[in-house]
Design an enzyme around this catalytic site. Sequence first.
Site, PDB file in Angstrom:
ATOM      1  N   ARG A 176       0.813  -1.220   0.000  1.00 61.58           N
ATOM      2  CA  ARG A 176       0.000   0.000   0.000  1.00 61.58           C
ATOM      3  C   ARG A 176       0.854   1.282   0.000  1.00 61.58           C
ATOM      4  O   ARG A 176       0.439   2.307   0.531  1.00 61.58           O
ATOM      5  CB  ARG A 176      -0.955   0.030   1.207  1.00 61.58           C
ATOM      6  N   SER A 225     -10.202  -0.657   4.002  1.00 59.01           N
ATOM      7  CA  SER A 225      -9.514  -1.095   5.213  1.00 59.01           C
ATOM      8  C   SER A 225      -8.959   0.120   5.943  1.00 59.01           C
ATOM      9  O   SER A 225      -8.258   0.935   5.354  1.00 59.01           O
ATOM     10  CB  SER A 225      -8.356  -2.024   4.857  1.00 59.01           C
ATOM     11  N   GLU A 295      -4.175   2.585   7.481  1.00 59.20           N
ATOM     12  CA  GLU A 295      -4.001   2.508   6.029  1.00 59.20           C
ATOM     13  C   GLU A 295      -4.624   3.747   5.379  1.00 59.20           C
ATOM     14  O   GLU A 295      -4.128   4.244   4.373  1.00 59.20           O
ATOM     15  CB  GLU A 295      -4.662   1.246   5.460  1.00 59.20           C
TER      16      GLU A 295
HETATM   17  N1  EPU Z   1     -11.583 -11.456   9.688  1.00 63.94           N
HETATM   18  C1  EPU Z   1     -12.117 -11.577  10.929  1.00 63.94           C
HETATM   19  N2  EPU Z   1     -13.036 -10.659  11.334  1.00 63.94           N
HETATM   20  C2  EPU Z   1     -13.438  -9.629  10.552  1.00 63.94           C
HETATM   21  C3  EPU Z   1     -12.874  -9.497   9.279  1.00 63.94           C
HETATM   22  C4  EPU Z   1     -11.939 -10.421   8.853  1.00 63.94           C
HETATM   23  O1  EPU Z   1     -11.798 -12.495  11.679  1.00 63.94           O
HETATM   24  O2  EPU Z   1     -14.285  -8.845  10.990  1.00 63.94           O
HETATM   25  C5  EPU Z   1     -10.620 -12.445   9.215  1.00 63.94           C
HETATM   26  C6  EPU Z   1     -11.161 -13.211   8.020  1.00 63.94           C
HETATM   27  O3  EPU Z   1     -11.935 -14.298   8.421  1.00 63.94           O
HETATM   28  C7  EPU Z   1      -9.920 -13.645   7.308  1.00 63.94           C
HETATM   29  C8  EPU Z   1      -8.918 -12.539   7.619  1.00 63.94           C
HETATM   30  O4  EPU Z   1      -9.463 -11.809   8.714  1.00 63.94           O
HETATM   31  O5  EPU Z   1      -9.423 -14.838   7.845  1.00 63.94           O
HETATM   32  C9  EPU Z   1      -8.672 -11.620   6.434  1.00 63.94           C
HETATM   33  O6  EPU Z   1      -9.868 -10.971   6.017  1.00 63.94           O
HETATM   34  P1  EPU Z   1     -10.217 -10.717   4.480  1.00 63.94           P
HETATM   35  O7  EPU Z   1      -9.959 -11.955   3.690  1.00 63.94           O
HETATM   36  O8  EPU Z   1     -11.550 -10.103   4.417  1.00 63.94           O
HETATM   37  O9  EPU Z   1      -9.193  -9.715   3.937  1.00 63.94           O
HETATM   38  P2  EPU Z   1      -8.372  -8.577   4.631  1.00 63.94           P
HETATM   39  O10 EPU Z   1      -7.001  -9.061   4.833  1.00 63.94           O
HETATM   40  O11 EPU Z   1      -9.072  -7.987   5.787  1.00 63.94           O
HETATM   41  C10 EPU Z   1      -7.410  -7.487   2.427  1.00 63.94           C
HETATM   42  C11 EPU Z   1      -7.211  -6.059   2.044  1.00 63.94           C
HETATM   43  C12 EPU Z   1      -8.456  -5.503   1.395  1.00 63.94           C
HETATM   44  C13 EPU Z   1      -8.853  -6.374   0.215  1.00 63.94           C
HETATM   45  C14 EPU Z   1      -9.073  -7.787   0.742  1.00 63.94           C
HETATM   46  C15 EPU Z   1      -9.499  -8.762  -0.330  1.00 63.94           C
HETATM   47  C16 EPU Z   1      -5.679  -4.985   3.646  1.00 63.94           C
HETATM   48  C17 EPU Z   1      -5.567  -4.192   4.890  1.00 63.94           C
HETATM   49  N3  EPU Z   1      -6.917  -5.268   3.251  1.00 63.94           N
HETATM   50  O12 EPU Z   1      -8.390  -7.477   3.452  1.00 63.94           O
HETATM   51  O13 EPU Z   1      -8.140  -4.234   0.895  1.00 63.94           O
HETATM   52  O14 EPU Z   1     -10.037  -5.900  -0.379  1.00 63.94           O
HETATM   53  O15 EPU Z   1      -7.849  -8.258   1.342  1.00 63.94           O
HETATM   54  O16 EPU Z   1      -8.477  -9.094  -1.139  1.00 63.94           O
HETATM   55  O17 EPU Z   1      -4.670  -5.324   3.038  1.00 63.94           O
HETATM   56  C18 EPU Z   1      -8.225  -1.892   1.264  1.00 63.94           C
HETATM   57  O18 EPU Z   1      -7.005  -1.889   1.136  1.00 63.94           O
HETATM   58  O19 EPU Z   1      -8.878  -0.829   1.488  1.00 63.94           O
HETATM   59  C19 EPU Z   1      -8.950  -3.148   1.180  1.00 63.94           C
HETATM   60  C20 EPU Z   1     -10.242  -3.221   1.359  1.00 63.94           C
END
Ligand code: EPU
Length: 305
Positions: A176, A225, A295
């Site tokens: 990012r 995020s 972020e």
């Molecule tokens: N999780 C929880 N509780 C929650 C949300 C998530 O336990 O309330 C757990 C999920 O079960 C999963 C893990 O956290 O095991 C990761 O969650 P998720 O797969 O939704 O993805 P993320 O890592 O939170 C990242 C990017 C997003 C992008 C998604 C999809 C970052 C900070 N976020 O989210 O990017 O859309 O992957 O690829 O890198 C952004 O940058 O604004 C953004 C939305």
Amino acid sequence: MSVTRAYERLNGQLDGLVRHGESLSRHTSYRIGGPAALFAECASVTDLALVTEVLSEEEIEWVVLGKGTNVLASDDGYPGAIIVLGKEFKRHSVTECKLVAGAGVSLAALVQDAFGKGLTGLEFAVGVPGTFGGALSMNAGTREAWIGSVVEAVTVYQPGSGLVRLRGPEIAWGYRTSGLPRLGVVVEAALALETGDEWRIRSSMEASLRRRKRSQPLSQPNAGSVFKNPEGESAGRLIEAVGLKGERAGGAQFSEVHANFIVNTGGARAADVVELMVMAQQRVREEHGIELEPEIRFLGSFEGA
Ligand code: EPU
């Protein structure tokens, strides 16, 4: 610094518009933010050159804003100038496997165009809001893929010196981050895509969209995020683990769908969002010894932040 003088020098001189006191809530996906002292829409590089020259002479701070999809703007607004890119930065074309686009084009339009031409490489960006310039500046992406990896070249405008073309691998793409904001205003970039199988491109895009719809609060104003994922961890999981999922402050709330999203449930102020962020940082630090790093970008000043 004289905002009034800068306004007078620019008013009527641009192809785009210049305004005083434009509310940032109209330019951020959060629908939050007070007035910008000055707001200039640059329709061309010529406009951009004049605006940055006048702002530098009047010693006014400025920032470029895309669609404001990753930004928290202060309730007090921004004391400097907000620059947005207009008409000439909203063009794009595809020749063979090369996609060339202005920084003001929406990323969604590029994703659709690549798909329509049977090109692969941008599927990961389906459903990512914002402009192409914004996506490049922050190296938007998912856990697995990011825009920097398909960039052939970026053209930036450097105030005082002009246009500079940087080759993709010369740019410091990180999680990012891109280093681009320090190099100038992103005005255009070329992406090197590949010919792909239409059915595969479509199913990969559909799978990403389904995943997003299931796991992100797309129907409420948000800025994606809020925190970066700490190495080997997930900010959403940590915020949920400390019991903050669904927690509210004023009109802001940690989304019930994804805890690393703070949504505006109606009438939220920037201060409400910051209150929740500070709460999450404190609890996660106390309970897990992990420092959550924002972020989202802050625009304007924030008490105590
Ligand atoms: N999780 C929880 N509780 C929650 C949300 C998530 O336990 O309330 C757990 C999920 O079960 C999963 C893990 O956290 O095991 C990761 O969650 P998720 O797969 O939704 O993805 P993320 O890592 O939170 C990242 C990017 C997003 C992008 C998604 C999809 C970052 C900070 N976020 O989210 O990017 O859309 O992957 O690829 O890198 C952004 O940058 O604004 C953004 C939305």
